[in-house]
Enzyme design. Structure first.
Site, mmCIF file in Angstrom:
data_model
loop_
_atom_site.group_PDB
_atom_site.id
_atom_site.type_symbol
_atom_site.label_atom_id
_atom_site.label_comp_id
_atom_site.label_asym_id
_atom_site.label_seq_id
_atom_site.Cartn_x
_atom_site.Cartn_y
_atom_site.Cartn_z
ATOM 1 N N GLU A 60 29.399 -12.621 -10.527
ATOM 2 C CA GLU A 60 28.756 -11.572 -11.318
ATOM 3 C C GLU A 60 29.232 -10.177 -10.988
ATOM 4 O O GLU A 60 29.472 -9.381 -11.878
ATOM 5 C CB GLU A 60 27.253 -11.565 -10.985
ATOM 6 C CG GLU A 60 26.386 -12.357 -11.855
ATOM 7 C CD GLU A 60 24.948 -12.164 -11.422
ATOM 8 O OE1 GLU A 60 24.188 -11.649 -12.227
ATOM 9 O OE2 GLU A 60 24.593 -12.525 -10.279
ATOM 10 N N ASN A 78 0.734 0.793 6.084
ATOM 11 C CA ASN A 78 1.279 -0.074 5.023
ATOM 12 C C ASN A 78 2.093 -1.156 5.734
ATOM 13 O O ASN A 78 2.984 -0.844 6.513
ATOM 14 C CB ASN A 78 2.166 0.774 4.095
ATOM 15 C CG ASN A 78 3.069 -0.085 3.213
ATOM 16 O OD1 ASN A 78 4.190 0.297 2.915
ATOM 17 N ND2 ASN A 78 2.594 -1.236 2.803
ATOM 18 N N GLY A 79 1.777 -2.424 5.462
ATOM 19 C CA GLY A 79 2.527 -3.516 6.096
ATOM 20 C C GLY A 79 1.579 -4.607 6.532
ATOM 21 O O GLY A 79 0.413 -4.634 6.124
ATOM 22 N N HIS A 109 35.817 -35.790 -3.875
ATOM 23 C CA HIS A 109 35.881 -36.433 -5.188
ATOM 24 C C HIS A 109 36.579 -35.552 -6.224
ATOM 25 O O HIS A 109 36.450 -35.796 -7.416
ATOM 26 C CB HIS A 109 34.467 -36.796 -5.671
ATOM 27 C CG HIS A 109 33.777 -37.765 -4.762
ATOM 28 N ND1 HIS A 109 34.170 -39.079 -4.641
ATOM 29 C CD2 HIS A 109 32.764 -37.605 -3.888
ATOM 30 C CE1 HIS A 109 33.404 -39.689 -3.744
ATOM 31 N NE2 HIS A 109 32.544 -38.803 -3.267
ATOM 32 N N GLU A 119 23.964 -20.236 -5.749
ATOM 33 C CA GLU A 119 23.514 -18.851 -5.901
ATOM 34 C C GLU A 119 24.556 -17.889 -5.301
ATOM 35 O O GLU A 119 24.840 -16.832 -5.879
ATOM 36 C CB GLU A 119 22.133 -18.680 -5.234
ATOM 37 C CG GLU A 119 21.575 -17.286 -5.202
ATOM 38 C CD GLU A 119 21.342 -16.649 -6.577
ATOM 39 O OE1 GLU A 119 21.502 -17.322 -7.601
ATOM 40 O OE2 GLU A 119 21.039 -15.440 -6.600
ATOM 41 N N ARG A 177 1.750 1.027 -5.950
ATOM 42 C CA ARG A 177 1.823 0.150 -4.778
ATOM 43 C C ARG A 177 0.471 -0.511 -4.468
ATOM 44 O O ARG A 177 0.335 -1.222 -3.476
ATOM 45 C CB ARG A 177 2.270 0.956 -3.556
ATOM 46 C CG ARG A 177 3.592 1.671 -3.741
ATOM 47 C CD ARG A 177 3.933 2.503 -2.527
ATOM 48 N NE ARG A 177 4.171 1.672 -1.372
ATOM 49 C CZ ARG A 177 5.327 1.129 -1.069
ATOM 50 N NH1 ARG A 177 6.372 1.340 -1.844
ATOM 51 N NH2 ARG A 177 5.457 0.385 0.003
ATOM 52 N N CYS A 226 0.857 -1.188 0.000
ATOM 53 C CA CYS A 226 0.000 0.000 0.000
ATOM 54 C C CYS A 226 0.889 1.233 0.000
ATOM 55 O O CYS A 226 2.087 1.141 0.221
ATOM 56 C CB CYS A 226 -0.857 0.038 1.261
ATOM 57 S SG CYS A 226 -1.852 -1.435 1.498
ATOM 58 N N LYS A 254 26.468 -14.965 -7.431
ATOM 59 C CA LYS A 254 26.457 -13.547 -7.045
ATOM 60 C C LYS A 254 27.886 -13.019 -6.977
ATOM 61 O O LYS A 254 28.178 -11.926 -7.445
ATOM 62 C CB LYS A 254 25.794 -13.339 -5.669
ATOM 63 C CG LYS A 254 24.315 -13.560 -5.597
ATOM 64 C CD LYS A 254 23.469 -12.465 -6.200
ATOM 65 C CE LYS A 254 23.143 -12.777 -7.631
ATOM 66 N NZ LYS A 254 21.890 -13.392 -7.904
ATOM 67 N N LYS A 309 20.207 -6.901 -17.715
ATOM 68 C CA LYS A 309 19.162 -7.315 -16.773
ATOM 69 C C LYS A 309 18.210 -8.325 -17.397
ATOM 70 O O LYS A 309 17.853 -9.321 -16.796
ATOM 71 C CB LYS A 309 18.397 -6.077 -16.285
ATOM 72 C CG LYS A 309 17.341 -6.369 -15.249
ATOM 73 C CD LYS A 309 17.983 -6.787 -13.941
ATOM 74 C CE LYS A 309 17.007 -7.335 -12.935
ATOM 75 N NZ LYS A 309 17.693 -8.150 -11.913
ATOM 76 N N TRP A 343 -3.569 -2.022 -1.506
ATOM 77 C CA TRP A 343 -3.510 -3.307 -2.202
ATOM 78 C C TRP A 343 -3.948 -4.337 -1.165
ATOM 79 O O TRP A 343 -3.254 -4.590 -0.194
ATOM 80 C CB TRP A 343 -2.088 -3.592 -2.701
ATOM 81 C CG TRP A 343 -2.032 -4.788 -3.574
ATOM 82 C CD1 TRP A 343 -2.427 -4.883 -4.870
ATOM 83 C CD2 TRP A 343 -1.575 -6.089 -3.208
ATOM 84 N NE1 TRP A 343 -2.236 -6.155 -5.335
ATOM 85 C CE2 TRP A 343 -1.717 -6.916 -4.342
ATOM 86 C CE3 TRP A 343 -1.045 -6.637 -2.033
ATOM 87 C CZ2 TRP A 343 -1.359 -8.257 -4.337
ATOM 88 C CZ3 TRP A 343 -0.688 -7.973 -2.029
ATOM 89 C CH2 TRP A 343 -0.852 -8.761 -3.175
HETATM 90 C C1 F6R Z 1 21.740 -13.460 -11.817
HETATM 91 C C2 F6R Z 1 20.637 -13.162 -12.700
HETATM 92 C C3 F6R Z 1 20.439 -14.010 -13.890
HETATM 93 C C4 F6R Z 1 18.933 -14.220 -14.139
HETATM 94 C C5 F6R Z 1 18.732 -14.969 -15.459
HETATM 95 C C6 F6R Z 1 17.286 -15.276 -15.702
HETATM 96 O O1 F6R Z 1 21.828 -12.578 -10.749
HETATM 97 O O2 F6R Z 1 19.921 -12.233 -12.486
HETATM 98 O O3 F6R Z 1 21.092 -15.219 -13.759
HETATM 99 O O4 F6R Z 1 18.408 -14.936 -13.075
HETATM 100 O O5 F6R Z 1 19.221 -14.193 -16.522
HETATM 101 O O6 F6R Z 1 16.530 -14.112 -15.751
HETATM 102 P P1 F6R Z 1 14.964 -14.128 -15.518
HETATM 103 O O7 F6R Z 1 14.714 -14.571 -14.140
HETATM 104 O O8 F6R Z 1 14.524 -12.730 -15.808
HETATM 105 O O9 F6R Z 1 14.408 -15.104 -16.515
#
Ligand code: F6R
Length: 610
Positions: free
Chosen positions: A490, A99-100, A506, A483, A27, A2, A487, A605, A75
């Site tokens: 990247e 909100n919350g 192994h 993961e 929101r 919200c 991170k 992205k 929302w």
């Molecule tokens: C890593 C990252 C990418 C996405 C991948 C899939 O931090 O962001 O590995 O996870 O490119 O992207 P989506 O989830 O948008 O399909």
């Protein structure tokens, strides 16, 4: 999710409230409302609410004038979208916007009903209004009553409060949900984000968790949770009117890591106060699709693929059906066996990832017609291509390294495992209740994990100098190790690999020496003793270990063995918590290295090409 706006000024604030709500409509927009204190013939509280967009509320408010008011765009979480459930909520002469999510609202509601209060809505917010009133009735002053009230709230909140008895004061408070104060020579304001305040000021002050701010026309006083006055820095917002704001954070990635309690709260808000899981969370036809489902095939890329790997443990354990997880770019070109009764689950933050979309189309071309998209973008191609959908409410993710999208995907996948388990008759009522309680508590649990940031930042200092790192996990924490390694690669460009800890001997053990830090994800689960033996193997080879342990991990810290303990043990949902310190570790390693955190080299992205 919200939005709230609060205003006290020398001039009429009704247009400010309405314009603020328009900016916050992203929101939520299933109802809107405002309350003001009019002073023409002595102070009087007036409230307007409308089921629908802010424009409808604005039409009602045509003639309204006041110098003090609060407003809300909703929302729906607790209770359907209706005028009765729209904010502000009133108790006698005071009004509250919120909100919350208040986790203990049922207990509060029962207690307040016992004291004679009548509830007219289904919301958790109404409990805040009556609680505040009950403290005022016991003789507390306005500020004291707000302090006493928030000290009893469990969960996340940003609130704004006004009272007919206090025509020169508005009080706001926050914990877990965002709230920013706007300061101007003509008055003072507060809102869920800066975009709502730019119409009146660029001078903004971000409140911290536990803060209460007392706003008068020419002053803002901030109190910490312990009641001590505190100065919060005032900065000049550089935000252009339509950008996603960075707030007090240095990078979007940091902001998005810290937004996770909010993002999870919003994603799980659709559970409302329900005592049982409804498959309908995944779409109107979900009951039929899930009852036809005999096995699950998850398809995704990168971080989303890691979410799928965690889900495999949940689906097999909770729902008792088999689950396989495929990298989209591999699956689409592999000759695979399409078994009838397979539910194809595609996971994607953007919903536009070319490989994932193509893999979904490929699965359908093989005759796999039961499909579900878990996605953060409602109108995306992947959502449109799927039969069922679950939209995560992470909000826009700007940092290229995915963080809040991942944890919200995990929340959605946990709901999926529970829903299939329920449809298949594999979920006992006790297990269902426990799982719902744990899910609802996640935002609070993650907020506590985020408090580890200073200690993790210190670890990162030494880390940033290394060329390589090895991440270890076992069971459902192996994907979390993957993961963590992704991170780190990247955004800090440190080469990192992840292994299931049992695989160490192994092969990868050959790499371990004093220059290869080993990061272990060590939850207190059935595999802990086995993991401890794997860690001894590292120590015996002179490797430096960094362990994210749960409470109950009993090896003491020593030279070359660093341990951080997570605030809570979290059972099946533990991966959602354990990924957070790994996000922080890579973020701080990247900071030390001075890389472009939000736009790491060579990446984008949304990967809309193959
Ligand atoms: C890593 C990252 C990418 C996405 C991948 C899939 O931090 O962001 O590995 O996870 O490119 O992207 P989506 O989830 O948008 O399909």
């Amino acid at each position: 999710m919200c939005g709230i706006v609060v205003a006290i000024a020398q001039q009429n604030i009704v247009p400010v409230l309405l314009e603020g709500l328009r900016k916050l409509e992203y929101r939520g927009y299933d109802s809107a409302g405002l309350a003001v204190i009019r002073t023409q013939e002595g102070p009087s509280l007036e409230r307007l609410r409308s089921v629908g967009r802010v424009a409808e509320l604005a039409a009602q408010a045509d003639d309204l004038q006041a110098q003090l008011g609060i407003a809300h765009t909703r929302w729906a979480t607790h209770g359907i979208p209706s005028e009765r459930n729209a904010h502000p909520h009133i108790s006698d002469q005071l009004a509250v916007v919120h909100n919350g999510i208040i986790e203990n609202y049922e207990i509060l509601r029962e207690r307040l009903q016992g004291e004679g209060y009548t509830f007219v809505s289904d919301t958790d917010t109404e409990a805040i209004a009556h609680l505040l009133h009950s403290h005022l009735k016991r003789g507390q002053d306005f500020v004291g009553a707000v302090r006493a009230t928030v000290s009893e709230l469990v969960g996340a909140y940003a609130i704004g409060v006004i009272s007919e008895h206090e025509p020169d004061t508005a009080i706001v408070a926050r914990s877990g949900s965002p709230l920013v104060v706007g300061i101007s020579p003509n008055g003072n304001f507060a809102a869920s984000d800066t975009s709502a305040l730019l119409q009146v000021t660029r001078e903004v002050m971000y409140l911290e968790n536990g803060d209460i701010a007392v706003l008068t026309r020419n002053n803002v006083r901030v109190l910490r949770a312990d009641g001590q006055s505190v100065q919060r820095p005032v900065s000049t917002s550089q935000l252009s009117a339509d950008a996603v704001e960075l707030g007090q954070y240095r990078h979007y990635m940091q902001k998005e890591i810290f937004e996770q309690p909010r993002a999870l709260g919003d994603t799980l808000a659709m559970l409302g106060g329900a005592h049982s899981i409804s498959p309908q969370l995944f779409g109107a036809d979900a009951q039929r699709v899930l009852s036809e489902t005999q096995r699950v095939l998850i398809i995704a890329c990168g971080t989303s693929w890691h979410a799928g790997m965690v889900a495999r443990y949940w689906i097999e354990e909770i729902a008792g059906i088999s689950c396989s997880v495929e990298i989209a770019s591999e699956y689409r070109y592999r000759r695979s066996v399409a078994e009838p009764g397979t539910l194809v689950v595609v996971i994607s933050q953007s919903g536009e990832t070319a490989d994932t979309l193509a893999a979904l189309k490929h699965a359908k071309s093989l005759g796999l017609n039961l499909s579900l998209a878990i996605c953060n973008v409602p109108e995306s191609a992947i959502v449109r291509e799927s039969e069922l959908r679950f939209i995560t409410r992470a909000g826009p993710e700007i940092g290229v390294a995915s963080t809040k999208a991942f944890t919200t995907q995990l929340a959605a996948l946990a709901l999926l495992a529970l829903s299939i388990g329920k449809v298949k008759g594999k979920l006992s009522p006790e297990a269902e209740k426990d799982a719902l309680d744990s899910l609802r508590h996640l935002p609070v649990a993650i907020a506590k994990v985020l408090e580890l940031e200073p200690a993790i930042a210190q670890w990162a200092q030494g880390f940033a100098m290394k060329q390589h790192a090895l991440f270890l996990g076992r069971g459902m924490h192996y994907p979390i190790a993957l993961e963590g390694a992704l991170k780190l690669k990247e955004i800090s460009y440190i080469h990192a690999e992840a292994y299931p800890a049992g695989e160490l001997k192994h092969g990868p053990l050959a790499l371990v020496d004093k220059d290869m830090p080993v990061i272990a994800v060590a939850p207190n689960d059935a595999l802990l003793e086995k993991l401890k033996s794997n860690l001894q193997e590292v120590r015996a080879r002179g490797g430096e270990l960094f362990v994210f342990a749960d409470q109950g991990f009993e090896i003491p810290e020593s030279d070359g063995l660093h341990i951080l303990r997570m605030p809570e043990n979290y059972g099946l949902l533990s991966p959602v918590l354990h990924v957070v310190p790994l996000q922080l570790l890579s973020y701080h390693a990247a900071l030390v290295k001075g890389t472009d955190v939000d736009k790491p080299r060579n990446l984008a992205k949304s990967v809309t090409v193959e």
